[in-house]
Design a protein around this motif. Structure first.
Motif, PDB file in Angstrom:
ATOM      1  N   LYS A 301      45.731  32.654  44.347  1.00  0.00           N
ATOM      2  CA  LYS A 301      44.626  33.826  44.366  1.00  0.00           C
ATOM      3  C   LYS A 301      44.546  34.892  44.196  1.00  0.00           C
ATOM      4  O   LYS A 301      43.538  35.526  43.126  1.00  0.00           O
ATOM      5  N   TYR A 302      45.124  36.063  44.411  1.00  0.00           N
ATOM      6  CA  TYR A 302      45.739  37.279  44.605  1.00  0.00           C
ATOM      7  C   TYR A 302      46.295  37.151  42.323  1.00  0.00           C
ATOM      8  O   TYR A 302      45.504  37.981  42.262  1.00  0.00           O
ATOM      9  N   ILE A 303      47.054  36.353  42.296  1.00  0.00           N
ATOM     10  CA  ILE A 303      47.595  36.026  40.799  1.00  0.00           C
ATOM     11  C   ILE A 303      46.184  36.358  39.640  1.00  0.00           C
ATOM     12  O   ILE A 303      46.637  36.439  39.082  1.00  0.00           O
ATOM     13  N   SER A 304      45.270  35.534  39.931  1.00  0.00           N
ATOM     14  CA  SER A 304      43.435  34.864  39.390  1.00  0.00           C
ATOM     15  C   SER A 304      43.389  36.893  38.788  1.00  0.00           C
ATOM     16  O   SER A 304      42.120  36.350  38.063  1.00  0.00           O
ATOM     17  N   LEU A 305      43.869  37.399  40.131  1.00  0.00           N
ATOM     18  CA  LEU A 305      42.828  38.218  40.046  1.00  0.00           C
ATOM     19  C   LEU A 305      42.914  39.923  39.679  1.00  0.00           C
ATOM     20  O   LEU A 305      44.071  39.736  38.606  1.00  0.00           O
ATOM     21  N   SER A 306      41.977  40.053  38.666  1.00  0.00           N
ATOM     22  CA  SER A 306      42.092  41.377  37.980  1.00  0.00           C
ATOM     23  C   SER A 306      43.030  42.707  38.802  1.00  0.00           C
ATOM     24  O   SER A 306      42.576  42.961  39.802  1.00  0.00           O
ATOM     25  N   PRO A 307      43.840  43.668  38.288  1.00  0.00           N
ATOM     26  CA  PRO A 307      44.220  44.894  38.920  1.00  0.00           C
ATOM     27  C   PRO A 307      43.097  45.441  39.508  1.00  0.00           C
ATOM     28  O   PRO A 307      42.846  45.438  40.589  1.00  0.00           O
ATOM     29  N   GLU A 308      41.554  45.552  39.305  1.00  0.00           N
ATOM     30  CA  GLU A 308      40.984  46.332  39.964  1.00  0.00           C
ATOM     31  C   GLU A 308      40.194  45.447  41.350  1.00  0.00           C
ATOM     32  O   GLU A 308      39.925  46.077  41.866  1.00  0.00           O
ATOM     33  N   GLU A 309      40.305  44.158  41.024  1.00  0.00           N
ATOM     34  CA  GLU A 309      39.844  43.275  42.103  1.00  0.00           C
ATOM     35  C   GLU A 309      40.520  43.576  43.527  1.00  0.00           C
ATOM     36  O   GLU A 309      40.657  43.845  44.485  1.00  0.00           O
ATOM     37  N   LEU A 310      42.168  43.715  42.892  1.00  0.00           N
ATOM     38  CA  LEU A 310      43.612  43.978  43.252  1.00  0.00           C
ATOM     39  C   LEU A 310      42.769  44.988  44.768  1.00  0.00           C
ATOM     40  O   LEU A 310      43.704  45.006  45.503  1.00  0.00           O
ATOM     41  N   VAL A 311      42.557  46.397  43.301  1.00  0.00           N
ATOM     42  CA  VAL A 311      42.836  47.304  44.541  1.00  0.00           C
ATOM     43  C   VAL A 311      41.592  47.954  45.100  1.00  0.00           C
ATOM     44  O   VAL A 311      41.484  47.897  46.287  1.00  0.00           O
ATOM     45  N   ASP A 312      40.397  47.466  44.846  1.00  0.00           N
ATOM     46  CA  ASP A 312      39.149  47.010  45.994  1.00  0.00           C
ATOM     47  C   ASP A 312      39.438  46.415  47.127  1.00  0.00           C
ATOM     48  O   ASP A 312      38.935  46.666  48.111  1.00  0.00           O
ATOM     49  N   ILE A 313      40.431  45.736  46.918  1.00  0.00           N
ATOM     50  CA  ILE A 313      40.259  43.830  48.644  1.00  0.00           C
ATOM     51  C   ILE A 313      41.529  45.277  48.944  1.00  0.00           C
ATOM     52  O   ILE A 313      41.547  45.193  50.485  1.00  0.00           O
ATOM     53  N   TRP A 314      43.041  46.115  48.771  1.00  0.00           N
ATOM     54  CA  TRP A 314      43.780  46.667  49.218  1.00  0.00           C
ATOM     55  C   TRP A 314      42.363  48.089  50.000  1.00  0.00           C
ATOM     56  O   TRP A 314      43.045  48.344  51.211  1.00  0.00           O
ATOM     57  N   ASN A 315      41.696  48.472  48.737  1.00  0.00           N
ATOM     58  CA  ASN A 315      40.814  49.399  49.766  1.00  0.00           C
ATOM     59  C   ASN A 315      40.257  49.303  51.277  1.00  0.00           C
ATOM     60  O   ASN A 315      40.185  49.716  51.862  1.00  0.00           O
ATOM     61  N   GLU A 316      39.341  47.733  50.241  1.00  0.00           N
ATOM     62  CA  GLU A 316      39.192  47.378  52.124  1.00  0.00           C
ATOM     63  C   GLU A 316      40.015  47.024  53.440  1.00  0.00           C
ATOM     64  O   GLU A 316      39.766  47.949  54.162  1.00  0.00           O
TER      65      GLU A 316
END
Length: 326
Positions: A301-316
């Motif tokens: 799931k995480y591999i399929s995400l873009s760098p921006e989406e990963l940053v958003d998840i981390w911030n949340e």
């Protein structure tokens, strides 16, 4: 007859690795394996039943056994700085010291020698090995081996499962750690692996996947964390590396079953019956492999995400004060 000078010039052709004895794959242990390969064959033929081995502080090795020929004895002679073989009253005493100009700054590690010798006992019920005065023998084959190996682990997920047939024996469990761990034997001799081990892993994954058909399992989920021992008898075995490192035989005998089919048929019958009568183990096994599956799916799931989406998840995650795995 092997040529002594040729062996000394190209020792890797005969014992694969050299090393200083810090790992069980190093050449000084392969010298022991050369001797025990022949002695195990003689044990299975009813000629030898007790072997005594002593390793002195000066790193000399002495092995005593009922008189018999040792195959590839020239390898030991060529790679030793001292070598003597004496036969008297029906017994043979072989003494040698590995050559330090070939095995630089080597030493025999007691725990490696101990486990190597124990492995011959595990794979050959009734064989007695006396190591530095300590008598070794076992009665339950691969089950005893797995019990000993698991005693060094932090924990395992379900009781060790053990099946023994006429020509195949397996024992296995899953550890709490994710490292796969295999112990492989052919005709009573421990080797690195080969067609029988590949067949076991493939068969085990297929059987478990079919049993839990609704769980979306992959082979990597099923094998992660497994600790297993497999022993098989092969008529006229073929090997890929020197000193019987990897089994290459595709058949259990020249006109017999494929190794893959023999292992699958044996394991499928025994394991399917076992799981059908041990519901508690069924749940424990499913819990362990489901953990590996869930981790794989989360990672995908995480591999399929873009760098921006990963940053958003981390911030949340930081804002909410929760913890998670990215």
């Amino acid at each position: 007859m092997l040529e002594i000078n040729h062996i000394r010039k190209r020792p890797g052709m005969y014992i694969v690795t050299l090393g200083n004895g810090s790992h069980e794959s190093h050449g000084i242990y392969n010298l022991l394996k050369i001797v025990f390969f022949s002695l195990v064959r003689q044990f299975r033929a009813g000629i030898t039943d007790e072997i005594a081995i002593t390793i002195q502080d000066d790193r000399s090795v002495t092995i005593c056994y009922p008189s018999t020929d040792i195959e590839y004895i020239e390898i030991i002679e060529a790679l030793s700085c001292s070598y003597e073989i004496v036969t008297e009253n029906g017994f043979t005493r072989l003494s040698f010291t590995p050559d330090e100009t070939i095995f630089e700054e080597f030493s025999f590690r007691e725990h490696i020698v101990f486990h190597l010798l124990r492995s011959y006992c595990h794979a050959n019920k009734g064989l007695v090995i006396i190591y530095d005065g300590i008598k070794m023998t076992t009665h339950n084959g691969m089950l005893d081996l797995m019990k000993e190996r698991m005693s060094y682990e932090n924990g395992y997920c379900y009781p060790i499962i053990h099946f023994k047939g006429n020509d195949i024996e397996v024992a296995f469990t899953h550890k709490t750690s994710d490292i796969e761990d295999y112990h492989s034997f052919v005709n009573g001799v421990k080797i690195v692996g080969g067609t029988h081990l590949t067949a076991f892993k493939s068969a085990f994954a297929r059987i478990i996947s079919d049993f839990y058909a609704d769980q979306d399992l992959m082979e990597e989920d099923i094998l992660k964390g497994i600790s297993a021992a497999i022993s098989i008898d092969i008529t006229e075995p073929l090997y890929e590396q020197a000193n019987y490192g990897v089994l290459a035989s595709t058949k259990v005998s020249p006109n017999g079953k494929d190794v893959r089919d023999a292992v699958y048929d044996f394991l499928n019958s025994a394991l399917t019956e076992y799981l059908s009568t041990n519901p508690e183990v069924v749940q424990q096994l499913l819990k362990r492999i489901s953990k590996s599956r869930d981790y794989r799916l989360q990672l995908q799931k995480y591999i399929s995400l873009s760098p921006e989406e990963l940053v958003d998840i981390w911030n949340e995650t930081i804002v909410s004060g929760t913890t998670g795995t990215l």
